[in-house]
Design an enzyme around this catalytic site. Structure first.
Site, PDB file in Angstrom:
ATOM      1  N   GLU A  84      97.953 120.737  23.940  1.00 12.17           N
ATOM      2  CA  GLU A  84      99.194 119.973  23.880  1.00 12.17           C
ATOM      3  C   GLU A  84      99.632 119.483  25.261  1.00 12.17           C
ATOM      4  O   GLU A  84     100.136 118.374  25.400  1.00 12.17           O
ATOM      5  CB  GLU A  84     100.311 120.825  23.250  1.00 12.17           C
ATOM      6  CG  GLU A  84     100.145 121.065  21.755  1.00 12.17           C
ATOM      7  CD  GLU A  84     100.145 119.788  20.933  1.00 12.17           C
ATOM      8  OE1 GLU A  84     100.745 118.787  21.381  1.00 12.17           O
ATOM      9  OE2 GLU A  84      99.550 119.784  19.850  1.00 12.17           O
ATOM     10  N   TYR A 166     109.284 120.475  22.674  1.00  7.15           N
ATOM     11  CA  TYR A 166     108.150 119.980  21.895  1.00  7.15           C
ATOM     12  C   TYR A 166     106.970 120.950  21.942  1.00  7.15           C
ATOM     13  O   TYR A 166     106.419 121.336  20.909  1.00  7.15           O
ATOM     14  CB  TYR A 166     107.696 118.615  22.403  1.00  7.15           C
ATOM     15  CG  TYR A 166     106.344 118.237  21.860  1.00  7.15           C
ATOM     16  CD1 TYR A 166     106.234 117.619  20.617  1.00  7.15           C
ATOM     17  CD2 TYR A 166     105.175 118.542  22.547  1.00  7.15           C
ATOM     18  CE1 TYR A 166     104.988 117.312  20.087  1.00  7.15           C
ATOM     19  CE2 TYR A 166     103.933 118.248  22.032  1.00  7.15           C
ATOM     20  CZ  TYR A 166     103.843 117.629  20.803  1.00  7.15           C
ATOM     21  OH  TYR A 166     102.621 117.353  20.267  1.00  7.15           O
ATOM     22  N   ASP A 184     107.591 114.027  18.776  1.00  2.16           N
ATOM     23  CA  ASP A 184     107.071 113.231  19.889  1.00  2.16           C
ATOM     24  C   ASP A 184     107.282 111.766  19.534  1.00  2.16           C
ATOM     25  O   ASP A 184     107.959 111.441  18.557  1.00  2.16           O
ATOM     26  CB  ASP A 184     105.599 113.563  20.170  1.00  2.16           C
ATOM     27  CG  ASP A 184     104.666 113.053  19.073  1.00  2.16           C
ATOM     28  OD1 ASP A 184     105.150 112.703  17.972  1.00  2.16           O
ATOM     29  OD2 ASP A 184     103.439 113.000  19.321  1.00  2.16           O
TER      30      ASP A 184
END
Length: 453
Positions: A84, A166, A184
């Site tokens: 990520e 996030y 996102d």
């Protein structure tokens, strides 16, 4: 993918297109954004349709195929974290090879925690946004120092350096099956079209509403798969400028698609609202690629020619990375001004006396190149400065003030194999091409006549 849209070419089937007219009215919005929500039926339909589509169409990515057994929970959380962080502002196709190399070198959090900043910077070189990897390393050390148990909840993950809302949601849902949302740029685009939300997507209140809506949608049984499916849809079919609505699994729930069929002034691509980006700051620098011939700091017969690399400060832009000696300029400058700035830098920073320590073999203007950061457009003026050490002495750099500079000699072979930033790599490539051109156009001569000052 955090804080930005995945840079992936849209995958969409051919569909009929109608001529687009200039919009004369603002896009339709369903009530106040704070009052918008998904009904129970909408939620169930979106979950079922999206997960079915994802099971059939998900991309084969290395971080999705790692074991999720209880005995490997920490490794799973670590792998999701690395992927990520790499995916933020970077194309999936680019990340795949970086991820594989990273996991081969540091397969667990404990392996990474033992690495140095220079090692991780080398591995990261080319991905950009180097602040990400500094935080990743620092976060790994924090977890290990705290006992080594990888956090599972959003609240605990948020305590780790560099992990924001996030990334915490992505790790918690994908690695540990916590029913929490992720938002996102892809998720914002999908939800804004589902609910025709025209509010500024960068506004704090709007962002908060998107998180609330995403939280309503997330599937409690398969939260990680659902979150990845929602992002995957935005990255492929529900793209920014060429959405494949005909193949979208949740087109029946898309309000803007329905409106576009009724009103020719409404277009799917009107959502989310386009936000004017801040103008990039223009900067200029003089880069001097300093090559030392017959350098006495040798490690063998092939090391007689060396380049000088300087390590950037450990804080700020490109912290801790290696570059050729360079000077920031106040504005665009002519050749004379640039060379004067470089000379002052070499003298003041390294106490380099060209008359005493070396003689100039050649000094050539190589050209210009532009390197773009997220907020800076840097124009680099590149020169090749070739020096010859006098006698048997090496060129000894000694900083005169209290602020130290870290530097090193690197030969051509090792320089070519280093994990250089893309900006430094551009400069190095320019120099190599210049040398090749020079050798091919002047038979029997390795260099042009020295340019004396």
């Amino acid at each position: 993918m955090e804080a930005g849209v995945e840079k992936k070419t849209a995958i969409s089937p051919k569909s009929k297109k109608r001529p687009r007219r200039k919009r004369e009215v603002p896009p339709t919005e369903v009530g106040d954004i704070e009052d918008i929500s998904f009904s129970k039926d909408e939620t169930l339909q979106i979950r079922a349709s999206l997960l079915e589509w994802y099971d059939k169409n998900q991309r084969d990515l290395p971080w999705r195929t790692m074991s999720g057994g209880l005995d490997e929970r920490d490794k799973r959380g670590y792998a999701v974290w690395v992927s990520e962080v790499m995916l933020q502002q970077t194309r999936v196709s680019t990340v795949i090879d970086y991820f594989k190399r990273w996991m081969n070198k540091w397969p667990t959090l404990h392996h990474l925690a033992q690495a140095s900043l220079e090692e991780v910077n080398e591995m990261w070189a080319g991905l950009g946004y180097y602040r990400r990897v500094r935080f990743l390393l620092q976060g790994a050390k924090e977890v290990v120092e705290g006992g080594g148990r990888f956090p599972e909840t959003v609240s605990d993950l948020r305590k780790i350096k560099g992990i924001g809302e996030y990334t915490a949601g992505a790790i918690a849902s994908i690695a540990f099956r916590k029913a929490v949302p992720v938002v996102d740029g892809n998720v914002v685009r999908v939800i804004s079209r589902l609910k025709t939300i025209s509010a500024n997507p960068k506004d704090a209140a709007t962002v908060k509403s998107f998180w609330k809506l995403a939280g309503q949608l997330v599937d409690p049984c398969r939260p990680g798969d659902f979150n990845q499916a929602l992002m995957e849809l935005g990255a492929t079919l529900c793209s920014l400028s060429n959405p494949g609505c005909a193949a979208c699994p949740i087109s029946a729930q898309c309000h803007v698609l329905s409106l576009s069929g009724e009103n020719e002034l409404v277009h799917v691509t009107d959502y989310p609202t386009k936000v004017v980006k801040a103008k990039q700051r223009h900067e200029f620098s003089a880069v001097s690629v300093v090559e030392i011939l017959n350098c006495q700091e040798t490690m063998g017969p092939q090391s007689s020619s060396k380049y000088i690399l300087v390590k950037r400060p450990n804080k700020g832009l490109l912290a801790g990375l290696w570059e050729f000696p360079s000077v920031l300029l106040e504005k665009e400058a002519d050749l004379t001004s640039r060379r004067k700035a470089v000379d002052n830098y070499l003298q003041s920073s390294f106490n380099l006396d060209l008359k005493e320590s070396a003689r100039i073999v050649s000094r050539e203007n190589i050209g210009e190149c532009v390197h773009v950061f997220s907020h800076i457009r840097l124009k680099m003026y590149v020169e090749l400065l070739v020096l010859h050490a006098k006698g048997n002495r090496s060129i000894d750099y000694k900083r005169q003030d209290k602020e130290s500079i870290t530097w090193k000699y690197v030969d051509n072979e090792n320089l070519g194999n280093m994990g250089l930033t893309s900006g430094v790599r551009k400069v190095y490539t320019m120099v190599q091409k210049h040398k090749q051109t020079e050798q091919s156009t002047i038979p029997g001569r390795r260099r042009k006549t020295a340019v004396r000052r």
